[in-house]
Design an enzyme around this catalytic site. Structure first.
Site, PDB file in Angstrom:
ATOM      1  N   CYS A  86       4.966  -3.494 -23.839  1.00 19.83           N
ATOM      2  CA  CYS A  86       3.806  -2.632 -23.620  1.00 19.83           C
ATOM      3  C   CYS A  86       2.592  -3.447 -23.176  1.00 19.83           C
ATOM      4  O   CYS A  86       2.524  -3.829 -22.017  1.00 19.83           O
ATOM      5  CB  CYS A  86       3.540  -1.793 -24.869  1.00 19.83           C
TER       6      CYS A  86
ATOM      7  N   HIS B 175       8.571   0.585 -25.746  1.00 20.57           N
ATOM      8  CA  HIS B 175       8.724  -0.157 -27.003  1.00 20.57           C
ATOM      9  C   HIS B 175      10.178  -0.061 -27.463  1.00 20.57           C
ATOM     10  O   HIS B 175      10.551   0.927 -28.102  1.00 20.57           O
ATOM     11  CB  HIS B 175       7.852   0.467 -28.095  1.00 20.57           C
TER      12      HIS B 175
ATOM     13  N   GLU C 204      11.584  -1.434 -29.820  1.00 21.02           N
ATOM     14  CA  GLU C 204      11.731  -1.570 -31.279  1.00 21.02           C
ATOM     15  C   GLU C 204      11.881  -0.239 -32.004  1.00 21.02           C
ATOM     16  O   GLU C 204      12.423  -0.191 -33.100  1.00 21.02           O
ATOM     17  CB  GLU C 204      10.556  -2.371 -31.874  1.00 21.02           C
TER      18      GLU C 204
HETATM   19  N1  GLN Z   1      -3.493  -0.896 -24.486  1.00 20.11           N
HETATM   20  C1  GLN Z   1      -2.411  -0.651 -23.600  1.00 20.11           C
HETATM   21  C2  GLN Z   1      -2.363   0.788 -23.096  1.00 20.11           C
HETATM   22  O1  GLN Z   1      -2.994   1.642 -23.664  1.00 20.11           O
HETATM   23  C3  GLN Z   1      -1.086  -1.005 -24.258  1.00 20.11           C
HETATM   24  C4  GLN Z   1      -0.718  -0.104 -25.365  1.00 20.11           C
HETATM   25  C5  GLN Z   1       0.362  -0.670 -26.242  1.00 20.11           C
HETATM   26  O2  GLN Z   1       0.650  -1.855 -26.208  1.00 20.11           O
HETATM   27  N2  GLN Z   1       0.940   0.147 -27.088  1.00 20.11           N
HETATM   28  O3  GLN Z   1      -1.697   1.079 -22.147  1.00 20.11           O
END
Ligand code: GLN
Length: 534
Positions: free
Chosen positions: A377, A503, A505
């Protein structure tokens, strides 16, 4: 439908969620269908806007809920998806009651905690239970007995408890005195408080450092009105997944079965035992440097930590996570050389600017020194920024989340969120399909699947305008959503360099690791330390 209510005594943070999840695993082992619900007394609608420092990680469900992290334990222990509606908060209940009141649905009445609040909670518990088609619904009540805010929820438990087929399990803490004696007084007090609101526990699970002594068990039984066989030792174990087995050895599975009059259709704890033994038997150690922001509270990355454990176990290894505070690299760029001690660098999800330049230094180090890299992410977005700056020559490239005035906004707000001002539940959330490009590393990792479903939680994305420039320089976007958003990147010439907008995970379970994490650890386990540059 039968209910098990799980309450907590003495203090918060003693592992009530894991206890509830373990009860679920025990029942599943008996072939009983089960689900878990978390009832949170706080006024937030969901956990999406809470700080990870205070509350630990925000869990993301398949159907896009941003939820209390206990739902993650439920999914991992039960090996089944838990929908977002399984997290009920007081905020949700008040919101719906107040909306009804304004619509005039309570015309002429005084709207009160009892019965209006309690009825609404009961209605939801039943309808969620029915939709899940489970024989047993485990309801964990957040907070600690004695809190003002959890009183209405305990009242719900009391009312439901007047019916048949309801069991109360109280999870409490038994501390040790300086002389090593297990002290039961706090438990006695918390059970007394529970009885004051009309709830008598059927089972007490005592959290203690070492197995609960016979003496302590007897005392708890005597003072708390519970037969000694229903006082269960929930002592610390070095592997949380062992807990259902610890309970089972004390006869808790059988006890639940008898008390709830359940028909056991199987005895399947053996499978779980094998997975736990595989974890415990792993020998090879793989050191991973994790460059996150919330390094002081490791609960902030709990799903990732658990997912790494699952992945490592499947390789016969255990992962040792070294948290690196990347702000130190910003003050002293030489310190990045310390990453030599790790066999892989992982940059997890994150928000905001603190430590970002340091993370970029860590990513550059991994890319240039051929150390396995995995970005998740935010770690995906930062890998793109690092590549844009240092390979594609786009100086000061950035994400508009961090630097709204950057000359090269290679990461920008999701187009459909541009005009959305509200911050609650407005990100791109939950499971989304991703098309994998044939013959890429990620395609291979997912065993040739063309489309995968993985969970998301983000507000920013790779700006399509810059994709050709980045790809010209060798960056491969190997996973793309059907609506054209970049989801996976990799560098084919690197031993292992991959990042995902999703993600992985959140879908990992013991015995079923996330493919991307497993591949990363596998690469890391074959890596040698980079040579020191002079
Ligand atoms: N801050 C970034 C976004 O909003 C990544 C978000 C995250 O890592 N969950 O896209």
């Amino acid at each position: 439908m039968k209910f098990i209510f799980v309450t907590g005594g003495v203090m918060s943070g003693i592992g009530k969620g894991i206890a509830a999840a373990s009860l679920g695993r025990l029942l599943k082992g008996l072939g009983v269908s089960v689900t878990c619900i978390k009832v949170d007394p706080y006024l937030n609608i969901d956990a999406g806007t809470m700080g990870p420092y205070q509350h630990g990680e925000v869990w993301v469900t398949e159907d896009g809920g941003e939820i209390d992290m206990d739902l993650g334990h439920y999914e991992r222990f039960l090996s089944q998806d838990i929908p977002r509606e399984h997290n009920i908060t007081s905020g949700q209940i008040y919101q719906s009651i107040i909306e009804k009141e304004r619509r005039g649905e309570y015309l002429g009445q005084t709207v009160q905690i009892i019965p209006h609040f309690t009825d609404e909670v009961k209605r939801r518990l039943r309808s969620i239970g029915e939709r899940s088609k489970s024989e047993v619904v485990i309801v964990e009540i957040g907070g600690t007995v004695g809190d003002i805010e959890s009183l209405p929820m305990l009242e719900v438990a009391r009312q439901v408890g007047t019916e048949n087929g309801v069991l109360f399990v109280h999870v409490t803490l038994v501390p040790e005195s300086n002389t090593g004696e297990q002290k039961t007084k706090p438990t006695q007090h918390s059970v007394a408080t529970l009885r004051e609101v009309g709830v008598q526990p059927d089972v007490i699970i005592a959290r203690s450092e070492t197995p609960l002594s016979e003496d302590a068990k007897r005392k708890i039984a005597l003072f708390c009105n519970v037969p000694p066989g229903q006082v269960i030792s929930g002592h610390n174990v070095d592997n949380v997944y062992r807990l259902p087995l610890v309970y089972e050895e004390q006869g808790l599975g059988r006890l639940l079965q008898e008390k709830l009059r359940l028909r056991a259709k199987a005895h399947r704890m053996g499978e779980w035992r094998r997975v736990v033994e595989q974890m415990d038997g792993a020998r090879q150690r793989v050191v991973i440097a994790m460059a996150g922001k919330y390094v002081e509270n490791t609960d902030s990355y709990i799903s990732l930590n658990e997912a790494l454990k699952h992945a490592a176990a499947s390789l016969g290894a255990r992962v040792e996570i070294r948290y690196v505070d990347t702000e130190q690299f910003e003050e002293n760029p030489e310190a990045v050389e310390n990453l030599r001690g790790a066999r892989g660098v992982l940059v997890p999800g994150g928000f905001g600017s603190r430590g970002t330049e340091g993370k970029l230094l860590a990513i550059r180090y991994a890319r240039e020194r051929r150390l396995p890299y995995l970005g998740l992410c935010f770690g995906f977005q930062l890998a793109t920024i690092e590549f844009a700056r240092n390979v594609a020559g786009l100086k000061r490239a950035h994400s508009t989340e961090i630097d709204p005035k950057t000359p090269y906004p290679v990461v920008d707000i999701l187009s459909h969120l541009r005009d959305v001002k509200s911050l609650g539940g407005t990100m791109r959330l939950g499971a989304q399909p991703i098309k994998l490009r044939p013959h890429t590393r990620v395609h291979h990792i997912y065993k040739g699947q063309e489309v995968i479903l993985e969970r998301h939680r983000h507000r920013y994305e790779i700006n399509p305008r810059f994709i050709p420039r980045l790809e010209d320089k060798g960056l491969v976007f190997s996973g793309v959503s059907p609506d054209g958003r970049m989801e996976v990147l990799e560098l084919p010439q690197h031993p292992f360099y991959m990042a995902t907008q999703f993600h992985p995970e959140f879908k990992s379970r013991p015995g079923h690791p996330a493919p991307v994490l497993r591949a990363f650890l596998e690469a890391a386990s074959h890596t040698r330390a980079p040579v020191k540059e002079n």
